[in-house]
Design a protein around this motif. Sequence first.
Motif, mmCIF file in Angstrom:
data_model
loop_
_atom_site.group_PDB
_atom_site.id
_atom_site.type_symbol
_atom_site.label_atom_id
_atom_site.label_comp_id
_atom_site.label_asym_id
_atom_site.label_seq_id
_atom_site.Cartn_x
_atom_site.Cartn_y
_atom_site.Cartn_z
ATOM 1 N N ALA A 169 -13.728 -30.055 -23.613
ATOM 2 C CA ALA A 169 -13.194 -31.020 -24.400
ATOM 3 C C ALA A 169 -12.141 -30.621 -25.493
ATOM 4 O O ALA A 169 -11.095 -31.212 -25.624
ATOM 5 N N PHE A 181 -17.166 -31.356 -30.184
ATOM 6 C CA PHE A 181 -16.314 -31.891 -29.028
ATOM 7 C C PHE A 181 -17.092 -31.683 -27.652
ATOM 8 O O PHE A 181 -17.192 -32.442 -27.208
ATOM 9 N N ARG A 226 -20.135 -33.929 -27.990
ATOM 10 C CA ARG A 226 -19.676 -35.544 -27.824
ATOM 11 C C ARG A 226 -19.093 -36.048 -26.678
ATOM 12 O O ARG A 226 -18.910 -37.180 -26.213
ATOM 13 N N PHE A 227 -18.142 -35.129 -26.210
ATOM 14 C CA PHE A 227 -17.211 -35.736 -24.963
ATOM 15 C C PHE A 227 -17.494 -34.690 -23.921
ATOM 16 O O PHE A 227 -17.514 -35.411 -22.719
ATOM 17 N N ARG A 273 -16.831 -33.431 -20.497
ATOM 18 C CA ARG A 273 -15.409 -33.757 -19.449
ATOM 19 C C ARG A 273 -15.603 -35.290 -19.064
ATOM 20 O O ARG A 273 -15.135 -35.502 -18.231
ATOM 21 N N GLU A 274 -16.333 -35.958 -19.765
ATOM 22 C CA GLU A 274 -16.294 -37.307 -19.780
ATOM 23 C C GLU A 274 -15.329 -38.055 -19.364
ATOM 24 O O GLU A 274 -14.328 -37.747 -20.320
ATOM 25 N N VAL A 294 -12.798 -41.643 -19.271
ATOM 26 C CA VAL A 294 -13.068 -43.079 -19.653
ATOM 27 C C VAL A 294 -13.594 -44.122 -18.565
ATOM 28 O O VAL A 294 -14.374 -44.882 -18.970
ATOM 29 N N PHE A 313 -9.404 -38.361 -19.739
ATOM 30 C CA PHE A 313 -10.572 -37.855 -20.402
ATOM 31 C C PHE A 313 -11.043 -38.846 -21.748
ATOM 32 O O PHE A 313 -10.143 -39.024 -22.426
ATOM 33 N N GLN A 314 -12.464 -38.822 -21.981
ATOM 34 C CA GLN A 314 -12.693 -39.454 -23.273
ATOM 35 C C GLN A 314 -12.059 -38.888 -24.307
ATOM 36 O O GLN A 314 -11.743 -39.366 -25.375
ATOM 37 N N VAL A 315 -11.990 -37.414 -24.664
ATOM 38 C CA VAL A 315 -11.693 -36.979 -25.881
ATOM 39 C C VAL A 315 -10.072 -37.357 -25.850
ATOM 40 O O VAL A 315 -9.779 -37.444 -27.120
ATOM 41 N N SER A 329 -8.964 -40.396 -25.506
ATOM 42 C CA SER A 329 -9.188 -41.696 -25.967
ATOM 43 C C SER A 329 -9.295 -41.639 -27.394
ATOM 44 O O SER A 329 -8.917 -42.369 -28.092
ATOM 45 N N TYR A 330 -9.987 -40.796 -27.612
ATOM 46 C CA TYR A 330 -10.666 -40.540 -29.020
ATOM 47 C C TYR A 330 -9.524 -40.120 -29.950
ATOM 48 O O TYR A 330 -9.320 -40.547 -31.168
#
Lengths: 398, 398
Positions: free
Chosen positions: A208, B262, B265-266, B268-269, B271, B284-286, B288-289
């Motif tokens: 990440a 990171f 929390r994130f 390799r998730e 969105v 990636f979610q990160v 979007s964050y």
Amino acid sequence: MSAAVGPSGLEGPGRRPLPVTGAWQPGDPPGGRRFLAVSPTRSFALEGGGALREVTLAYETWGSLNQDASNAVLVCHALTGDSHVVGDAGPGHAAPGWWSDLVGPGRALDTDRLFVVCANVLGGCQGSTGPASLDPATGRPYGSAFPVVTVRDMVRAQRYLADHLGVERWLTVVGGSMGGMQVLEWGVLYPHRVRSLVSIASDAAASALQIAWSAVGRGAIANDPNWRGGDYYGAPAGQGPHAGLALARQVAQIHYRSDAVFAERFGRELVQPLGDRYDPWAKFQVESYLDYHGEKLVRRFDANSYLVLNRAMDLHDLVRGRGSLARALSRIEAPVCTMSITSDTLYPPYQQLEVRDLLAAQGTPTAHVLIDSPHGHDGFLIEFEQVGAGLAKFLASV
Amino acid sequence: MSAAVGPSGLEGPGRRPLPVTGAWQPGDPPGGRRFLAVSPTRSFALEGGGALREVTLAYETWGSLNQDASNAVLVCHALTGDSHVVGDAGPGHAAPGWWSDLVGPGRALDTDRLFVVCANVLGGCQGSTGPASLDPATGRPYGSAFPVVTVRDMVRAQRYLADHLGVERWLTVVGGSMGGMQVLEWGVLYPHRVRSLVSIASDAAASALQIAWSAVGRGAIANDPNWRGGDYYGAPAGQGPHAGLALARQVAQIHYRSDAVFAERFGRELVQPLGDRYDPWAKFQVESYLDYHGEKLVRRFDANSYLVLNRAMDLHDLVRGRGSLARALSRIEAPVCTMSITSDTLYPPYQQLEVRDLLAAQGTPTAHVLIDSPHGHDGFLIEFEQVGAGLAKFLASV
């Protein structure tokens, strides 16, 4: 306020105008490059679903392939590297070799004995097909039409080069950072084509944190109005996405290094020492250093390649389509040497140890070298002695 | 390619238009703010040589000052903080209090016993005089005409607030990051006005690494054509330097945190989870964050204030004009508590220990609290329990 925070000055008065792209282009001096048309009879299908009608790889070699083709070493370069692993700067090569101290007669990769090969990656900008190349469908540079490429696509293109050179099995495939990603994919995609692997300051899948840094680098370029959505190649000289690419590089130049090195090298030194009077606008040396590195990259790189390769790194994931990391790694048959750098916060050592531990649990011969260095991620481009010693020792054991 | 790397989308179709600046402006609801005209009879001279004809500080208070004015605590905020230490978001306050868990009845800064004060810093954008304020000389916002301010200037302005409130000596002055810089300058500039000091995740002088990060944040804003050299306040809604400020924030949002956080929390998730087909454009979610945090800051901050305060932090140096750090620190008479965060790579613990060791060698009472946290520099805004416990213990000893 603006005096100290104005635009980067890359295109200020009195400056040599910058080319719109730093990409190598047909007609430029080839330098040490040779060129291979990959898959000339049909288009090159990409993992992401796209295809390229033509793929060229630019590559360089050092030393000679021996009779049984058992002495060939493939070096894989990192994000802003290229095929020029060793040699001076000169026509066709804006920068000297990035691993000059590691490759040559008597060096860790001894060209008296080894045949060393490096190709500019697919998606790159130093002679291989990338976004600055002409799209055969339109006769214009791809720009925004360039498809997503992945590390697996890079390696698949390199496999054609191995075939072309007559290398059935690389003695080793070695690289750092994005190069290390290619190394591991070589072992998984083509286990019978490698006798050993050396992955340095890299990992099994982008983290990440790595994706986050990629994202802000992309943002820096996308925010530059001269990027023009990726279609800037027809712009007048001096009007490329220089400020954006330079900023992306500056961000990277910080997280590739470390607090310790910056503190020792720059501290709070000013570019111009203070005179009698306190000058609140005085520029710090570290700012000048960042400016220098931003401009230096702009002169030899292409902003779209930076985007494409960053995205390829984000998509790096040995697991994709293979069930689990253990299952992916179980395809590797060759001994694997992993190296980490103690001060690397971008690719922390635990990431390499995860790979090493899984391989070792599967019975794959492994070695791990911890490079003791304050230089952060860039240590693999700086600590020649430790990298070279680790490499030589591992190769001797293969 | 452009689909995944286009401009930030801050002003895309269907989006609520962003104000040109997120600065609080006269006529906006005051929320909890009160205002003090500093030095109303003459202009406020600045360390860098400039001057401001009028200086206003916006401040908030909690609890009551006791009869002998011995229970007053000054809280100093960090770069993007403001006077709203505690309380909900609401009219006049875009964000809830940044230290709500530390300040209140029964909390570490117990407002049943203490009188807690926080002022938006000079150069800020939440009610105190800054680049978005009207320049009395022109009747227009200062913009590019706003002078350089330093941490010493911030503290000198706060001294007027102490006088106004009837506080001869603060029981303590406490803050993190840029707040901690103000804390130490309070002790050096006004040793008789403080009974104790608490500096968290800060240092005696900005390091090269901190300056480097500041520089790229400035570059992100300066590269935004909507920054217009600093004079953007008259632009139509939606055309402020939003992309630049958001990018600067995103860079900071990464180096304020850590790989560990990171990764957990994130990872390799994505969105949108992948469907049947591999989607190389999946976000990636990160990412979007980072988008979220960029936009969030744009709604409540001013790009020029970001530049001015970053520069003030770069210029932070207890030594300037004082011979040496030891000599500067020897002016401090009050006990000093320093706090560091184990995972803070931006303000590594050794920087606070340097201050502590020098003070201790001079016989100044000291305490050091090492906050055990994976959250990096932002730990001082997250680890309320450890910060609060350290703070309460130190105050009990004063």
